[in-house]
Design a protein around this motif. Structure first.
Motif, mmCIF file in Angstrom:
data_model
loop_
_atom_site.group_PDB
_atom_site.id
_atom_site.type_symbol
_atom_site.label_atom_id
_atom_site.label_comp_id
_atom_site.label_asym_id
_atom_site.label_seq_id
_atom_site.Cartn_x
_atom_site.Cartn_y
_atom_site.Cartn_z
ATOM 1 N N ALA A 163 -3.308 7.434 -8.375
ATOM 2 C CA ALA A 163 -4.077 6.595 -7.441
ATOM 3 C C ALA A 163 -5.581 6.803 -7.597
ATOM 4 O O ALA A 163 -5.933 7.841 -7.245
ATOM 5 N N GLU A 217 -2.074 -1.356 -7.955
ATOM 6 C CA GLU A 217 -3.376 -0.682 -8.729
ATOM 7 C C GLU A 217 -3.107 0.816 -9.184
ATOM 8 O O GLU A 217 -3.964 1.200 -9.913
ATOM 9 N N LEU A 218 -2.035 1.193 -9.296
ATOM 10 C CA LEU A 218 -1.446 2.462 -9.563
ATOM 11 C C LEU A 218 -1.834 2.500 -11.079
ATOM 12 O O LEU A 218 -1.623 1.626 -11.750
ATOM 13 N N THR A 233 -2.986 6.267 0.017
ATOM 14 C CA THR A 233 -3.251 7.105 -1.274
ATOM 15 C C THR A 233 -3.535 6.108 -2.504
ATOM 16 O O THR A 233 -3.568 6.518 -3.418
ATOM 17 N N GLY A 234 -3.005 4.911 -2.218
ATOM 18 C CA GLY A 234 -3.275 3.949 -3.242
ATOM 19 C C GLY A 234 -2.599 2.580 -2.961
ATOM 20 O O GLY A 234 -2.205 2.355 -1.950
ATOM 21 N N ARG A 235 -2.434 1.801 -3.916
ATOM 22 C CA ARG A 235 -1.962 0.343 -3.815
ATOM 23 C C ARG A 235 -0.956 0.408 -5.041
ATOM 24 O O ARG A 235 -1.434 0.627 -6.055
ATOM 25 N N ASP A 274 0.970 -1.352 -0.049
ATOM 26 C CA ASP A 274 -0.110 -0.241 -0.023
ATOM 27 C C ASP A 274 0.868 1.362 -0.077
ATOM 28 O O ASP A 274 1.786 1.486 0.674
ATOM 29 N N TRP A 326 -4.990 13.074 -14.112
ATOM 30 C CA TRP A 326 -5.972 12.087 -13.045
ATOM 31 C C TRP A 326 -7.268 12.142 -13.448
ATOM 32 O O TRP A 326 -8.391 11.220 -13.027
#
Length: 735
Positions: free
Chosen positions: A598, A587-588, A582-584, A569, A693
């Motif tokens: 993210a 998964e980014l 803020t994200g994985r 993470d 984004w």
């Protein structure tokens, strides 16, 4: 056994009241290998000199011994309770609980005694030291008893998810070396025996639900016994050996694995997380700290409805109650929900009966509660609506003042607002007696946290993994920050690292509190260290050298030579020690210009602006721009099931003329509603920090995501790669 009991009594005298000495609440780790891969591995860990997880304040122990002590301390109290047989649903959404006198109950002494009977039976049925027992069925007293019996005979309990296919069941039974499989109903039995020819190590199947006597003969002539749960108990009495059981318990060590949690990966076979006894001792000791608030819920009434095969459910419903009874003499009663309560949306009936003092929910459960309450609120008009709006405004003001940095003061007339409106909402939910609300397993939105906060239900968000035996950070009672996952309690270490040129850990600097946009230099991978970290991912030597080597490499990439567990993470920590995700890393989304995007903050922002949406998934990796798949609130969608085509709740308000998902897909009003929410997120610089984004297009999915259809893991995390592959025909035309 007497000597063990005496040792337990000595251990129980230790009370976690000493304040940790500064700088001594964390252990010193020597460089090396901090995991094992074989079933018999005994985990070793360094102790802190002082603090809640030092050896003197939280002595290592084994759970069967703790259950013995709990039975001695609170033996007459009810430990487990369930409705047997489970009544049918009267009509959609209506399934009132039976009167208390009609529930089937186990006292703490009966809990311990029956676990012993099962342990003796398991030994006789071939469960070896370091072997295992698989448990397959919805939460039930028999689930808990079987888990304790498996531990007591020196083995491990292994939960099977209710959504597992026969092939997944076969892998887990075989990989865990299970000699006994305990199952619930015909469905679980059928899935277990579907590949019985390949399960040559399986000696017996024990059924706690509807049972039809049968004998299973394999082609090689071997037999797998099938018996009812009661027959298994009686088998332990008649054929089991107290001496053999005593030998197993004497050979047990706190560093041995007590259970296996199979992680649900999106590709390949699941990894077998070995949870050792001491990891949960550490969790219990942390739970006893005043600032976590968990002790406020004890003596406890707990409703068990989240899968016990997942670390969150097993920790809260199975393991914490034993630790609290053993260490504090505080009993709890675990009430088991009905197997259909989530599917049929009848959990409210169980909550209203149980009136839990502690409530653990995954975000999806809280979101479903919120949606139903908002739908009811939408039908209220006139003076009642004005009163409710005023009261919730006072509740929200107070909720925000209780956040870290707030004044903590009640606004004028809050007491009246609470008495007239807010308390009645808690009462209607059956949560009026609840002292602590916990959310975990997936991200939860600030909107949902504030919705319940305004009603006087302050949810504490927790964060952790199966690999850390549950929680590693939590929003503390005296420092709760919505939007964060809280702080590491004293005794657990959390740091954020970036990888250096030679593979070394480089700690990133902490950010200033309150930043809307956090610089990349302050973000890194969230890593944990402490007594709560797993033994490792288990390998089965029967599967060959290549398998053992593969699992060894997976362990080495997860737990480094300094003992840090790498979560995968991405996040940051502020100077107050508060962690935000803020994200994985997996998964980014990599933008066209190489940006690391993210998706979760963007998705949450869209859902906040459009509460009629059930799920939002951003897609854009290796694409020219980003698009979104959205699902709509619909009838029967529970997370486990996708529901049907009929819109539900606030989704019916977007365009009252549109009643179905299929019609919404073609409806311009719905398209504008979703596009407005996307535009709002795109134009918020705190959400979309650059054009890379932003979401350019979207598509409405013709049904909701679910476990059954593969887009969710059993803990309701989104499987992005699966969802993207499933809905490829919707996605590709958008690019």
């Amino acid at each position: 056994m007497c000597e063990m009991t005496h040792r337990l009594q000595v251990v129980a005298k230790h009370v976690l009241v000493q304040a940790p000495v500064a700088g001594k609440e964390h252990a010193v780790y020597e460089p090396g290998t901090h995991f094992g891969v074989l079933p018999e591995y005994e985990h070793k860990w360094p102790f802190a000199e002082d603090g809640p997880l030092s050896e003197k304040n939280a002595p290592p122990n084994c759970f069967p011994l703790m259950l013995e002590q709990a039975a001695q301390r609170v033996g007459k109290e009810v430990a487990l309770a369930a409705e047997k047989p489970v009544p049918h649903v009267l009509r959609p959404g209506e399934a009132p609980s039976l009167p208390w006198e009609e529930w089937t109950k186990w006292t703490w002494k009966e809990y311990y005694d029956d676990a012993r009977r099962l342990a003796k039976a398991f030994i006789k049925l071939g469960v070896e030291q370091f072997g295992s027992v698989t448990i397959f069925g919805f939460n039930a007293p028999e689930w808990a008893l079987s888990a304790m019996g498996a531990m007591m005979c020196g083995g491990k309990f292994v939960g099977i998810y209710s959504t597992d296919t026969p092939e997944q069941v076969q892998y887990k039974v075989d990989h865990s070396n299970a000699a006994v499989a305990v199952v619930d109903s015909h469905a679980e039995f059928a899935a277990t025996v579907a590949h019985i020819e390949e399960l040559t190590c399986l000696n017996a199947i024990v059924c706690w639900g509807t049972f039809e006597p049968t004998v299973i003969k394999r082609k090689d002539g071997s037999v797998c016994k099938v018996m009812s749960f009661q027959e298994c108990l009686e088998f332990g009495d008649s054929q089991g050996s107290d001496e053999a059981l005593a030998q197993r318990m004497q050979a047990m060590r706190p560093g041995h694995a007590m259970g296996i949690i199979y992680t649900s990966g999106t590709t390949g076979q699941p990894k077998a997380v070995m949870i050792h006894h001491d990891a949960v001792v550490a969790q219990g000791a942390i739970g006893c700290l005043d600032n976590t608030g968990i002790l406020e819920g004890y003596p406890a009434r707990i409703i068990s409805y989240l899968p016990l095969s997942h670390i969150a459910g097993s920790l809260m419903d199975l393991l914490f109650p034993v630790y609290m009874a053993y260490s504090k003499g505080l009993p709890s009663t675990v009430y088991f929900a009905r197997h259909y309560d989530l599917k049929e949306m009848t959990l409210a009936a169980r909550l209203q009966f149980v009136r839990p003092t502690i409530f653990l929910g995954v975000p999806r459960v809280y979101e479903k509660m919120q949606a139903r309450m908002m739908a009811v609120a939408a039908t209220i008009t006139g003076v009642k609506k004005s009163l409710a709006t005023w009261a919730k405004g006072k509740g929200l003001e107070y909720c925000r003042s209780l956040q870290a940095g707030g004044s903590g003061s009640k606004p004028f007339f809050h007491t009246i607002a609470d008495k007239l409106v807010l308390s009645k909402a808690r009462d209607a939910l059956g949560l009026d007696k609840c002292k602590i609300f916990i959310a975990g397993a997936a991200p939860i939105s600030r909107e949902t946290l504030e919705y319940f906060g305004q009603l006087g239900m302050m949810i504490q968000n927790v964060y952790g993994m199966s690999e850390s035996a549950g929680l590693t950070t939590l929003c503390l009672k005296d420092h709760n920050e919505f939007g964060s996952v809280g702080q590491a309690p004293s005794g657990f270490e959390v740091k954020l690292f970036k990888t250096g040129p030679n593979g070394e850990n480089i700690e990133v600097p902490r950010a200033k509190p309150g930043l809307k946009v956090v610089p990349e230099e302050n973000q890194g991978e969230i890593c944990f260290r402490g007594r709560h970290i797993m033994s490792g991912y288990m390998a089965n030597p029967r599967f060959g050298d290549e398998h053992v080597q593969d699992i060894t490499e997976k362990n080495a990439s997860t737990i480094d030579k300094e003992g840090w567990l790498h979560s995968g993470d991405k996040g940051y920590m502020d100077t107050n020690g508060v962690v935000r995700i803020t994200g994985r890393y997996k998964e980014l989304i990599i933008g066209a210009g190489g940006e690391n995007i993210a998706p979760v903050p963007v998705e949450e922002a869209i859902k906040k602006s459009a509460p009629a949406l059930s799920n939002v998934m951003m897609v854009g990796d290796n694409r020219k721009y980003n698009i979104a798949l959205v699902t709509l609130l619909c009838e029967g969608a529970t997370g486990e099931l996708p529901g049907n085509n009929n819109l539900a709740g606030v989704a019916l308000e977007v365009n009252p003329a549109v009643k179905t998902i299929s019609d919404a897909i073609k409806d311009p009003v719905w398209h504008k509603y979703i596009q407005d929410a996307i535009n709002h997120a795109n134009n918020d610089p705190n959400v979309c920090i650059s054009n890379a984004w932003k979401i350019q297009k979207f598509a409405i999915v013709p049904r909701d995501f679910s476990i059954q259809t593969g887009e969710f893991t059993p803990s309701l995390k989104l499987k992005r790669s699966v969802a993207e592959a499933t809905w490829k025909e919707l996605i590709d035309p958008l690019f």
